[in-house]
Write a protein that holds these residues in place. Structure first.
Motif, PDB file in Angstrom:
ATOM      1  N   THR A 172      -7.202 -29.447 -10.815  1.00  0.00           N
ATOM      2  CA  THR A 172      -8.233 -30.476 -10.898  1.00  0.00           C
ATOM      3  C   THR A 172      -9.608 -29.896 -10.592  1.00  0.00           C
ATOM      4  O   THR A 172      -9.739 -28.939  -9.820  1.00  0.00           O
ATOM      5  CB  THR A 172      -7.923 -31.615  -9.917  1.00  0.00           C
ATOM      6  N   HIS A 173     -10.626 -30.485 -11.200  1.00  0.00           N
ATOM      7  CA  HIS A 173     -12.026 -30.095 -10.981  1.00  0.00           C
ATOM      8  C   HIS A 173     -12.255 -28.600 -11.255  1.00  0.00           C
ATOM      9  O   HIS A 173     -13.117 -27.974 -10.643  1.00  0.00           O
ATOM     10  CB  HIS A 173     -12.464 -30.430  -9.552  1.00  0.00           C
ATOM     11  N   GLY A 174     -11.467 -28.036 -12.163  1.00  0.00           N
ATOM     12  CA  GLY A 174     -11.669 -26.646 -12.556  1.00  0.00           C
ATOM     13  C   GLY A 174     -11.177 -25.626 -11.554  1.00  0.00           C
ATOM     14  O   GLY A 174     -11.463 -24.431 -11.706  1.00  0.00           O
ATOM     15  N   ILE A 175     -10.449 -26.046 -10.526  1.00  0.00           N
ATOM     16  CA  ILE A 175      -9.942 -25.127  -9.507  1.00  0.00           C
ATOM     17  C   ILE A 175      -8.493 -24.785  -9.844  1.00  0.00           C
ATOM     18  O   ILE A 175      -7.609 -25.639  -9.762  1.00  0.00           O
ATOM     19  CB  ILE A 175     -10.026 -25.747  -8.101  1.00  0.00           C
ATOM     20  N   ASP A 176      -8.244 -23.563 -10.238  1.00  0.00           N
ATOM     21  CA  ASP A 176      -6.896 -23.159 -10.642  1.00  0.00           C
ATOM     22  C   ASP A 176      -5.939 -23.177  -9.462  1.00  0.00           C
ATOM     23  O   ASP A 176      -6.305 -22.872  -8.317  1.00  0.00           O
ATOM     24  CB  ASP A 176      -6.918 -21.756 -11.242  1.00  0.00           C
ATOM     25  N   GLN A 177      -4.684 -23.506  -9.766  1.00  0.00           N
ATOM     26  CA  GLN A 177      -3.615 -23.454  -8.784  1.00  0.00           C
ATOM     27  C   GLN A 177      -2.761 -22.214  -9.046  1.00  0.00           C
ATOM     28  O   GLN A 177      -2.414 -21.912 -10.188  1.00  0.00           O
ATOM     29  CB  GLN A 177      -2.736 -24.707  -8.885  1.00  0.00           C
ATOM     30  N   TRP A 178      -2.440 -21.503  -7.980  1.00  0.00           N
ATOM     31  CA  TRP A 178      -1.555 -20.348  -8.077  1.00  0.00           C
ATOM     32  C   TRP A 178      -0.234 -20.697  -7.406  1.00  0.00           C
ATOM     33  O   TRP A 178      -0.217 -21.323  -6.336  1.00  0.00           O
ATOM     34  CB  TRP A 178      -2.179 -19.138  -7.386  1.00  0.00           C
ATOM     35  N   TRP A 179       0.877 -20.287  -8.026  1.00  0.00           N
ATOM     36  CA  TRP A 179       2.201 -20.571  -7.508  1.00  0.00           C
ATOM     37  C   TRP A 179       2.956 -19.262  -7.303  1.00  0.00           C
ATOM     38  O   TRP A 179       2.964 -18.395  -8.187  1.00  0.00           O
ATOM     39  CB  TRP A 179       2.990 -21.456  -8.474  1.00  0.00           C
ATOM     40  N   LEU A 180       3.585 -19.119  -6.150  1.00  0.00           N
ATOM     41  CA  LEU A 180       4.438 -17.963  -5.891  1.00  0.00           C
ATOM     42  C   LEU A 180       5.896 -18.411  -5.939  1.00  0.00           C
ATOM     43  O   LEU A 180       6.283 -19.371  -5.270  1.00  0.00           O
ATOM     44  CB  LEU A 180       4.141 -17.353  -4.521  1.00  0.00           C
ATOM     45  N   TYR A 181       6.686 -17.725  -6.749  1.00  0.00           N
ATOM     46  CA  TYR A 181       8.111 -18.016  -6.898  1.00  0.00           C
ATOM     47  C   TYR A 181       8.921 -16.849  -6.353  1.00  0.00           C
ATOM     48  O   TYR A 181       8.480 -15.705  -6.394  1.00  0.00           O
ATOM     49  CB  TYR A 181       8.463 -18.230  -8.376  1.00  0.00           C
ATOM     50  N   GLN A 182      10.107 -17.169  -5.850  1.00  0.00           N
ATOM     51  CA  GLN A 182      10.989 -16.110  -5.388  1.00  0.00           C
ATOM     52  C   GLN A 182      12.394 -16.309  -5.928  1.00  0.00           C
ATOM     53  O   GLN A 182      12.818 -17.428  -6.212  1.00  0.00           O
ATOM     54  CB  GLN A 182      11.025 -16.036  -3.867  1.00  0.00           C
ATOM     55  N   ASN A 183      13.087 -15.188  -6.070  1.00  0.00           N
ATOM     56  CA  ASN A 183      14.478 -15.171  -6.495  1.00  0.00           C
ATOM     57  C   ASN A 183      15.189 -14.283  -5.493  1.00  0.00           C
ATOM     58  O   ASN A 183      14.998 -13.073  -5.467  1.00  0.00           O
ATOM     59  CB  ASN A 183      14.588 -14.608  -7.911  1.00  0.00           C
ATOM     60  N   ALA A 184      15.971 -14.903  -4.593  1.00  0.00           N
ATOM     61  CA  ALA A 184      16.599 -14.168  -3.499  1.00  0.00           C
ATOM     62  C   ALA A 184      17.650 -13.204  -4.013  1.00  0.00           C
ATOM     63  O   ALA A 184      18.184 -13.379  -5.104  1.00  0.00           O
ATOM     64  CB  ALA A 184      17.217 -15.154  -2.506  1.00  0.00           C
ATOM     65  N   PRO A 185      17.985 -12.177  -3.234  1.00  0.00           N
ATOM     66  CA  PRO A 185      18.982 -11.202  -3.683  1.00  0.00           C
ATOM     67  C   PRO A 185      20.359 -11.817  -3.789  1.00  0.00           C
ATOM     68  O   PRO A 185      20.653 -12.863  -3.226  1.00  0.00           O
ATOM     69  CB  PRO A 185      18.934 -10.128  -2.600  1.00  0.00           C
ATOM     70  N   GLY A 186      21.217 -11.122  -4.525  1.00  0.00           N
ATOM     71  CA  GLY A 186      22.578 -11.607  -4.696  1.00  0.00           C
ATOM     72  C   GLY A 186      23.026 -11.541  -6.133  1.00  0.00           C
ATOM     73  O   GLY A 186      24.200 -11.587  -6.433  1.00  0.00           O
ATOM     74  N   THR A 187      22.057 -11.442  -7.074  1.00  0.00           N
ATOM     75  CA  THR A 187      22.399 -11.276  -8.480  1.00  0.00           C
ATOM     76  C   THR A 187      21.593 -10.135  -9.062  1.00  0.00           C
ATOM     77  O   THR A 187      20.529  -9.788  -8.571  1.00  0.00           O
ATOM     78  CB  THR A 187      22.084 -12.543  -9.289  1.00  0.00           C
ATOM     79  N   VAL A 188      22.112  -9.555 -10.081  1.00  0.00           N
ATOM     80  CA  VAL A 188      21.364  -8.572 -10.868  1.00  0.00           C
ATOM     81  C   VAL A 188      21.182  -9.191 -12.234  1.00  0.00           C
ATOM     82  O   VAL A 188      22.089  -9.205 -13.049  1.00  0.00           O
ATOM     83  CB  VAL A 188      22.104  -7.230 -10.961  1.00  0.00           C
ATOM     84  N   GLY A 189      20.018  -9.773 -12.465  1.00  0.00           N
ATOM     85  CA  GLY A 189      19.798 -10.565 -13.670  1.00  0.00           C
ATOM     86  C   GLY A 189      19.669  -9.712 -14.912  1.00  0.00           C
ATOM     87  O   GLY A 189      19.385  -8.529 -14.859  1.00  0.00           O
TER      88      GLY A 189
END
Length: 292
Positions: A172-189
């Motif tokens: 909103t109002h031209g202010i970008d949102q940044w999102w951090l995502y994580q994928n925990a260990p346990g798989t080898v994708g």
């Protein structure tokens, strides 16, 4: 839209008050003392694996001063841990002392919550002396990342089985949102696409939208990407962290005053204590990172 926090003052984080020798010994770092990207990577790994996350003071209702001498006493000399504001202020002081360009930021923990949670997670944007890119340093979460992530849309890294990636969205109002995502260990994708990762670690691309994609490990089921927190690039100052910490450590609705949390990252496991529940899932052997 500018993607670089610009506010900086060389004495903002009280680096001149830091006992640098004691801090580096505390995190087990004995490498070069220079403001290079390689040093930043090594320092973040040493800090996140060397000082645990915990909220003992808040649970006990004790004052939690955030001035550097107090932080240094608790986290360095007394061998204690702390939560995000403590970690970030200490790490910022060390980076400032070594000559890095440091800007504070604030984020909101999300973890898929349907409600808007308060902005109470401290973060840093850092520029090294030998690299003009901006790096997100998130040292106060308790579960990595163990290295900086380039502050760029789609940047992805892997450290010891933990995967993280950034997504930038119009706000909103031209202010970008940044999102951090994580994928925990346990798989080898099975990764699709080449993906340009940032940082010292494998570049990953699931080929799906962040927060909605998943990684399919052979015989191990699906492990989805989880949105961890969101933030903007608005500069924050030590006094802003004092305000946020006051809420986290004293407000009756803050989970930090109601139950104990403690976490410790190591190269082989992530140890976690949530109230009376302890878990230590092993981290799979990391793949050798590419040279960068």
């Amino acid at each position: 839209m500018n993607s670089r926090p610009t506010d900086h003052r060389p004495d903002r984080w009280s680096g001149h008050l830091l006992d640098l020798d004691a801090y580096l010994a505390r995190i087990g770092y004995d490498g070069p003392r220079a403001s290079t990207l390689a040093v930043l990577r090594d320092l973040q790994r040493a800090h996140t694996t060397g000082i645990p996350f915990e909220n003992v003071h808040a649970v006990l209702g004790r004052p939690l001063p955030l001035d550097l001498p107090s932080l240094q006493t608790r986290l360095v000399h007394d061998g204690r841990g702390g939560y995000c504001f403590e970690h970030v202020l200490l790490f910022a002081a060390a980076l400032e002392r070594l000559g890095f360009h440091v800007t504070g930021m604030i984020g909101r923990i999300s973890l898929g919550a349907p409600d808007v949670l308060p902005a109470t997670h401290a973060l840093l944007a850092v520029v090294a002396g030998d690299d003009d890119r901006v790096w997100l340093c998130d040292v106060g979460y308790g579960a990595g990342p163990m290295g900086p992530i380039e502050l760029a849309d789609g940047a992805q890294i892997e450290h010891d089985g933990w995967r993280h990636r950034l997504e930038r969205r119009p706000g909103t109002h031209g202010i970008d949102q940044w999102w951090l995502y994580q994928n925990a260990p346990g798989t080898v994708g099975t990764d699709r696409g080449s993906g340009q990762g940032a940082g010292q670690g494998s570049a990953l691309d699931s080929g799906q939208g962040a927060g909605q994609g998943s990684e399919q490990g052979s015989g191990q089921g699906v492990r989805p990407w989880v949105d961890r927190h969101t933030f903007t690039l608005t500069a924050q100052y030590p006094i802003d962290y004092v305000v946020g910490s006051h809420f986290v450590s004293s407000h009756p609705r803050s989970p930090f005053v109601r139950r104990l949390f403690a976490q410790r990252m190591t190269p082989t496991a992530h140890h976690s204590l949530d109230d009376l529940t302890r878990s230590s899932p092993p981290v799979p052997t990391a793949r050798a990172p590419p040279s960068t």
